[in-house]
Design an enzyme around this catalytic site. Sequence first.
Site, PDB file in Angstrom:
ATOM      1  N   HIS A 123      -6.569  -7.168  -0.758  1.00  0.00           N
ATOM      2  CA  HIS A 123      -6.696  -5.718  -0.870  1.00  0.00           C
ATOM      3  C   HIS A 123      -6.008  -5.255  -2.149  1.00  0.00           C
ATOM      4  CE1 HIS A 123      -6.718  -6.680   3.487  1.00  0.00           C
ATOM      5  NE2 HIS A 123      -7.738  -5.833   3.501  1.00  0.00           N
TER       6      HIS A 123
ATOM      7  N   ASP B 121      -4.757 -13.041   2.239  1.00  0.00           N
ATOM      8  CA  ASP B 121      -6.015 -12.725   2.918  1.00  0.00           C
ATOM      9  C   ASP B 121      -7.260 -12.934   2.059  1.00  0.00           C
ATOM     10  OD1 ASP B 121      -4.858 -10.696   1.505  1.00  0.00           O
ATOM     11  OD2 ASP B 121      -4.808  -9.266   3.154  1.00  0.00           O
TER      12      ASP B 121
ATOM     13  N   ASP C 157      -3.012 -10.338  -3.145  1.00  0.00           N
ATOM     14  CA  ASP C 157      -3.558  -9.928  -1.852  1.00  0.00           C
ATOM     15  C   ASP C 157      -5.035  -9.576  -2.045  1.00  0.00           C
ATOM     16  OD1 ASP C 157      -2.165  -8.705   0.929  1.00  0.00           O
ATOM     17  OD2 ASP C 157      -4.082  -7.758   0.415  1.00  0.00           O
TER      18      ASP C 157
ATOM     19  N   HIS D  84       0.817  -1.225   0.000  1.00  0.00           N
ATOM     20  CA  HIS D  84       0.000   0.000   0.000  1.00  0.00           C
ATOM     21  C   HIS D  84       0.851   1.277   0.000  1.00  0.00           C
ATOM     22  CE1 HIS D  84      -3.624  -2.294   0.300  1.00  0.00           C
ATOM     23  NE2 HIS D  84      -3.310  -2.811   1.471  1.00  0.00           N
TER      24      HIS D  84
END
Lengths: 565, 448
Positions: B149, B236, B147, B108
């Site tokens: 996200h 995740d 991921d 991120h």
Amino acid sequence: MLIGIDVGGTYTDGVLYEGSSIVSSVKRPTDETNLKNSLLQVLDELVGSGEKDKLKRVVLSTTLVTNLLATRRGERTALLLLPGHGLPQQVYATGPDTYFLKGGVDFRGRVIEPPDKNEIRDVLKEVESLGIKRVAVAAKFANRNNEHEKLIRKIIEEEYPDISVVISSEISCKLNFPRRAVTAYFTAMTLKEWNRFADDIEQALKERDVEAEIHILKADGGTIPLSVSRKKPYETVFSGPAASTMGAVALTRDNLNSVVLDIGGTTTDISLIIGGQPLYASRGAHIEGRYTHINALAVKSIPLGGDSIVWCEWYANGDSAIRVGPHRKGAAACFGGEQPTVTDVFNYNLDLKLGKPELSKAKLEELAQKVRLSTVDLCDNIVEMVIDHLADAVEDMFKEWENEPAYKVWEIIHGRKFRLDRLIGIGAAAEAIIPLVAKKMNVDHFIHKYSPVANALGACVVRPTLAVEVHVDTENNFFTVDPGGYRKSLGKTGNFQLSDAKELAQKYLKEIGQERGMGEYINEFQFYMEEQFNVIKGWHRAGKLFDIGVQVSPGFINEYRGVDA
Amino acid sequence: MKPTGILFFPAFDWAISPTHPEREERLLYTRDQVFEEGIMDLPQIREYKPSIAGLKDIARVHFCVPDIESQITEAHLVAVGSALTIGDAVMQGEVKNGFAIIRPPGHHSMTVSHGNRGFCNINNEPIMIEYLRKKYGIKKVAIVDTDVHHGDGTQEIYYDDPDVLFISFHQDGRTLYPGSGFMDELGGPLAYGTTINVPLAPRTTDTGILYVLDNLVKPLLEEFKPDLVVNSAGQDNHYSDPLANMAFSAQGYARLNSKLAPDIAVLEGGYSVETALPYINMGIIMAMAGIDYSNLREPDYSPTRFRESSSNLEAIKKTVETQLAVFRRRGDTIAANRKKGGDFYKTHKHIFYDTEYIHEEQVVQLRLCPKCSGFRMINSSAQHPNGKFYRVFCISIPVNACEECQQQGRSYYKDMVNNGKFNFVYLQDRIKDEYKSMDMGTETERVL
């Protein structure tokens, strides 16, 4: 009065120590077919040179178990594995009689899949029908919960009383299932032979009216009483290199960083001493291509020794190259061997006057003519090759140590850097070779007049060692203890802290130490592992996990006061 | 056959805060599982020791405000250093591929770093990629972000670089942090089509994700022909993850890695520390090392537990079709964008740092170069948690910049230093591998 005897592959060495000196030392060829006789012959010579009733302790180091495993002469043993899910089961197969059973436990000791009693009984029926009398049982994560291993042992004990069984959780509670399984398997395999040997030794000492304590040297450079070793024959593997390393520490007795080179006939064993303490092998002893949970000193063996032959390799295009080793073809030329060896080269080059020096010279001249070099140039070349090879091996050894994985920020930031202070030479050939290697590496060297029997001295004067590890899980309210594999309830878990976990580990160290007759040495412990983790569920703490390791590390008995130079 | 390199760095002594998902315990059970299995003892595996990255490695990618030291901890240097170690091991041919199981994560983090966003301060994969590009002269790289996200940091770093293909599939940004990664985020005007996003509906299963892999990711990689494939390996998407809502399994992750066959995988997120991570990490290691993983599964897994709905699969098929088409016409789109002319392409951005509640304002200018893909200038301002307000100007000259762009970039640096409106002026010169920062308060320049 103390005695140490190291039964090695080529020689059996022994020393008798009293006051602050080696009263006598003995070196005899080992009879591989009868280790007991080799040992007793040396013992008799040593005992004969002192007063028998003053003898307090005898420590033995022997290759018996190592040889049993290397020559696969151990008893036929079935290995029952409960690997659960993960790697393919076949990866874990060890030996011809491996059986896979149902049953699974996870890393928190929770049962995932129960074992199948019918399946267990079917396998045991087959094991019995094959005439196998030894069984080792190993389950993945049995170090966190050994109820499946214990169930199988109970069934065997009740239904097959003449089959004896070893379970892996009682051997070790360290992580690594295959190492635990292999160690349990090797234990079951060698138990009977080792106990026969222990009986013989006890009997022989009784016949000689020797009432001293008998201890066995372990791979970690410490001792255990012969009686305790009866359940743990695996602890005796690789005690020879441990004896040499501890002998080097005993002769130097300081806090320097050293590399020990034990130059034997066929190999050179290299070990590290960091700040006066010998280094452990991070993955445990490596036996027959398998890693184990046997705590052993880190020893690297390279195929270069005094008897390594020097020879010439010819290529198809007519070129040739001088080679050193890796083979050994009998003794050095100066001792009547057929081929010139490393010993002959140093004998000639440094005028060591070993054996019949003229035989060294003759064989080397023969080789020199073949490769069209002067004998002097040939020998200079070979000396340089030997020195380079040893120096490289020494550097590899501490590079490997520096590059061992680490799992904490602190360990990486404060990295390992090995500053070599000194080379320590052990073994008969050390005197000629080590000073040159040290010069090449630009470090000091140390050779003692007792270097040739340092191994026996090491065995003679080391103290008992013991490492105890405790794993605590407050959320699931249990702890486990290694060695022994106990799993017990914690009782109160309310405010269990790191200090409580350390106290628990210390308590078991003392208890187990007492069982092993460690006496006063048990008070010289230190913690080598202190891990503490919060178990978080959601955003709250549900419990704590601790892993504590406490040990009495390798050292010397109080009676040892050094050796007169 | 060469082994697979594994670097396991669980940072057992580092956490964002004691009960934060990014805490000491995160890889504890992975350690237990991986070590208990004994997989590190197999000849197919070679374990590496973590190492420490240099500040210059970080400066090659990031503008840390005010300086690198204030944005990182020692743990970050070790996590990045570990990625570099695995990168070297792969590039030097010691191993056939490598997996860096490291924390803290990074995907991120964007080019400018004022603080921690989505548990990340600096971005491990781009730092590794730029290091490898510089050291080994690699040109084209593909990053597949798995991921749950959206990998918004990595996307932003390579948004204008046509030689880096960034593919991210993730839970739809309307339902999950960071709220981006929609289908229309396709790259800057001169790097159009090399950013590909696949937003997926919550509860997408193995079937859906593997469909994306087979029908979009694989064809993209075949056509793009990268020199290096990197998996930004978040874990995740797992059905038990507490911070997301997908239905992917350990078997799914293993199959994904068999199919993708990345040269390097780097761990990103994944916070189901007990019920997913131990099994997913085993699965990825086994897949990369070519070890049969059919015996691997979570204790509570059942193959019939999750079924992909036909409507979701239809939606995924449409997304895949659209994105494939976008990628295939990227050459034409870029040519058309170039024709439009103009000196600089300007965008305004607001970036929120969720961990530290920082609001950053950016004006980004990309030079619309007729020859290369241009260079970037970022005018950024933000108030830090300590109350200080920073206004900085950043110039980034990429590895593939032409002469003209290099010269312009360097002269802008001088101009902005003379301009005097900024607290800091930074120049990231990847061609010269030289990284300057000018502290206007003290008038001192630092060169890395």
